[in-house]
Motif scaffolding. Structure first.
Motif, short mmCIF file in Angstrom:
data_model
loop_
_atom_site.label_atom_id
_atom_site.label_comp_id
_atom_site.label_asym_id
_atom_site.label_seq_id
_atom_site.Cartn_x
_atom_site.Cartn_y
_atom_site.Cartn_z
N ARG A 196 0.83 -1.21 0.00
CA ARG A 196 0.00 0.00 0.00
C ARG A 196 0.87 1.27 0.00
O ARG A 196 0.49 2.30 -0.56
N LYS A 197 2.04 1.17 0.63
CA LYS A 197 2.91 2.35 0.77
C LYS A 197 4.03 2.40 -0.25
O LYS A 197 4.84 3.32 -0.25
N ASP A 198 4.09 1.42 -1.13
CA ASP A 198 5.13 1.36 -2.15
C ASP A 198 4.67 2.09 -3.40
O ASP A 198 3.66 1.72 -4.01
N ALA A 199 5.39 3.12 -3.81
CA ALA A 199 4.99 3.96 -4.95
C ALA A 199 4.91 3.16 -6.25
O ALA A 199 3.99 3.34 -7.05
N ASN A 200 5.90 2.29 -6.49
CA ASN A 200 5.90 1.51 -7.73
C ASN A 200 4.73 0.53 -7.79
O ASN A 200 4.12 0.33 -8.84
N LEU A 201 4.41 -0.07 -6.63
CA LEU A 201 3.28 -0.99 -6.58
C LEU A 201 1.96 -0.23 -6.71
O LEU A 201 0.99 -0.75 -7.26
N ALA A 202 1.94 1.01 -6.20
CA ALA A 202 0.75 1.85 -6.38
C ALA A 202 0.53 2.13 -7.87
O ALA A 202 -0.61 2.12 -8.35
N ALA A 203 1.63 2.37 -8.61
CA ALA A 203 1.52 2.62 -10.04
C ALA A 203 0.98 1.39 -10.77
O ALA A 203 0.11 1.50 -11.64
#
Length: 583
Positions: free
Chosen positions: A418-425
């Protein structure tokens, strides 16, 4: 010596005799209703040996469509003949004259019968009401014109309706306080399982005749009609399915060779399922072999770009949808060159219409910086996560669910993701851990079409007693939780319409349809491979007519190569079919 042997033999024979006597007493007196490890009722078994019967109705409840048309069965007026007629001189010519069945055929059928039968089965000849009255007026013992219930070999929306079967262990587990035969059918999937307690039989309707050892009448030639005589049972489950639309939907799904996938069609006005098709179909000979028993429309699937609708909603409400901002859609979300979808610079609206991954990956990262929970928050507002099927308290059952086998949707599985920018993308384009059911995707479109009002999806409108009065009414219910604003809903409606009217939109194929369509396409990578090729989930989710929304429709083809489709043609033909039906 001989006297001792004689006494010994006498003792042995006496011992064996008393053993036989004890066994006979056990069978005849003490264990008549619960004999052996199989718990046989010897009284019932004895009666069965001397009984011929024809079941007219197994007593289990039925299912109908929204217009009251039977889905799981049909009632037929049939001619019933008993085998003891072969030992009698009966008015066969008279019966032949009334039914238009040759007398020779009637006699031949009776002579070859070993038990009562409906003439012509398994495809019985149906009689008119007038013919029934005339046959019964003859009052011939062993000749009856009756209404008989037949289970359909092909049931519309078979995974939604579900299957029944015999399972003595499960029966006892579910209903420990009820006295039910071990042969009682219970629901093992779908609505048959959800509504099983209501569908249980009060008793069977049947014609009974007692015979002697050679099949001759035991108590004269009177045939007894047995019926539970309860005006309220069996009940009828009135589904929201429209049988005509359902049959058309199944025809189209098979025409476009959807081997795994199907469609969901909702009536937006009352948020109910009009048609639901899941493939592969159930293998009736071996339903547990393969995935045919699984209702794919209720199972979480990888959404792909359909999820960009959620990101767009969050961007609109958090004012990161600057119309003057341009996104480099010649790059992938990781910044590398995009060779296949080389779109150049696009604004927010065109990015949605052309389904630019770079745009929605960037927006998802920006929104995640504001609040790591934003994507989940808006997925919930649009009814994409959680379960969407009708649930509530009825009778003595709290939190009753119409769809017990419905999966819940999700965005993330862990706080780290949830807090990982790349995974959010990745999540912003509907990949990584994002999952939702086709039913929930259809409900999201219905929610947007209604201006943001989110409701539970009904597949059953009510339970009816046998006499037609209502036992339970499943009224429309809102889904709990926050909703998007009417303004956001209006903006999303325009974005979804742009997908179709934009010359380069991914839904441009639907521009010439008789109903104006708004919607979103999706192609999700599944991580699975076949013959060295990556497999995808192909989607189109939308609603129509655009100005006055009536239907929400999702078509999906799961685990197919990138070159395979069928989804757009299936969606388009369903729109055409509904337009023709409405006009």
């Amino acid at each position: 010596m001989w006297r001792r042997r004689t006494l010994g033999l006498l003792f042995i024979f006496s011992f064996i005799f008393f053993l036989f006597l004890a066994r006979l007493m056990q069978i005849q007196l003490f264990k008549t209703e619960n004999f052996s490890q199989h718990h046989l009722n010897l009284l019932e078994e004895s009666v069965k040996q001397r009984t011929q019967e024809l079941m007219l109705d197994n007593g289990r409840g039925n299912f109908s469509d929204r217009n009251g048309q039977p889905l799981t069965h049909k009632q037929a007026n049939v001619l019933v003949l008993f085998p003891f007629l072969k030992k009698m001189d009966w008015q066969v010519e008279k019966v032949a004259e009334i039914t238009k069945i040759p007398a020779d055929s009637l006699l031949s059928a009776v002579n070859s019968a070993k038990k009562p039968f409906a003439y012509g089965e398994p495809d019985p000849m149906e009689l008119t009401s007038r013919q029934m009255d005339q046959v019964n007026a003859l009052m011939i013992p062993g000749v009856f014109a009756v209404e008989k219930k037949y289970e359909r070999t092909k049931v519309p929306s078979e995974q939604l309706i579900g299957l029944t079967g015999e399972n003595a262990e499960e029966l006892k587990k579910r209903y420990p306080d009820k006295e039910l035969s071990e042969k009682t059918l219970i629901g093992i999937s779908g609505l048959e399982e959800s509504f099983d307690e209501f569908l249980l039989p009060e008793g069977k309707s049947k014609l009974i005749f007692h015979v002697d050892g050679v099949g001759a009448p035991l108590f004269g030639i009177n045939v007894k009609y047995v019926d539970p005589a309860n005006p309220f049972y069996p009940v009828n489950i009135r589904t929201t399915i429209d049988k005509t639309i359902q049959q058309k939907a199944e025809e189209l799904v098979d025409r476009y060779q959807i081997k795994k996938g199907g469609l969901v069609l909702l009536n937006i006005e009352d948020n109910s399922v009009l048609a639901l098709v899941s493939r592969p179909a159930i293998n009736k000979k071996d339903p547990y072999n393969g995935s045919g028993l699984t209702n794919q429309m209720l199972k979480q699937q990888i959404l792909g770009s359909v999820f960009k609708t959620v990101v767009a909603a969050a961007a609109l409400e958090h004012n990161v949808d600057n119309p003057n901002r341009l996104f480099n859609c010649s790059q992938k979300i990781n910044g590398k060159p995009e060779r296949k979808y080389h779109y150049g610079l696009l604004n927010f609206t065109d990015s949605f219409a052309r389904s630019c991954n770079r745009t929605f990956g960037e927006l998802a990262k920006e929104l995640q910086k504001k609040d790591p929970n934003i994507l989940e928050e808006f997925a919930t507002k649009l009814s994409l996560t959680g379960s969407v099927g009708w649930r509530g308290d009825i009778y003595h059952t709290s939190d009753f669910k119409q769809l017990t086998d419905e999966d819940k949707g999700r965005v993330f599985l862990s706080d780290e993701a949830r807090k990982d920018a790349n995974l959010a993308a990745m999540s912003g384009i509907g990949q990584h851990e994002v999952r939702a059911t086709p039913l929930a995707a259809a409900n999201m479109m219905a929610t947007i079409a209604r201006g943001g009002q989110k409701e539970m999806v009904r597949v059953v409108s009510k339970i009816e007693y046998k006499n037609g009065t209502t036992m339970v009414d499943f009224s429309e219910k809102d889904l709990e939780g926050e909703t998007i604003s009417p303004y956001t809903a209006m903006k999303l409606q325009k974005l979804l319409r742009e997908v179709v009217v934009n010359p380069n939109g991914t839904g441009k194929w639907f521009k010439g349809l008789p109903y104006d369509v708004a919607g979103k396409s999706g192609t999700a990578e599944t991580g699975k491979y076949k013959d060295g090729k990556q497999l995808h989930n192909k989607w189109f989710a939308g609603y129509f007519p655009y100005q006055h929304p009536k239907y929400a429709l999702v078509t999906v083809n799961l685990d197919v190569a990138d070159s395979e489709g069928g989804v757009n043609l299936l969606f388009a033909d369903m729109v055409k079919a509904l337009y023709e039906k409405d006009n």
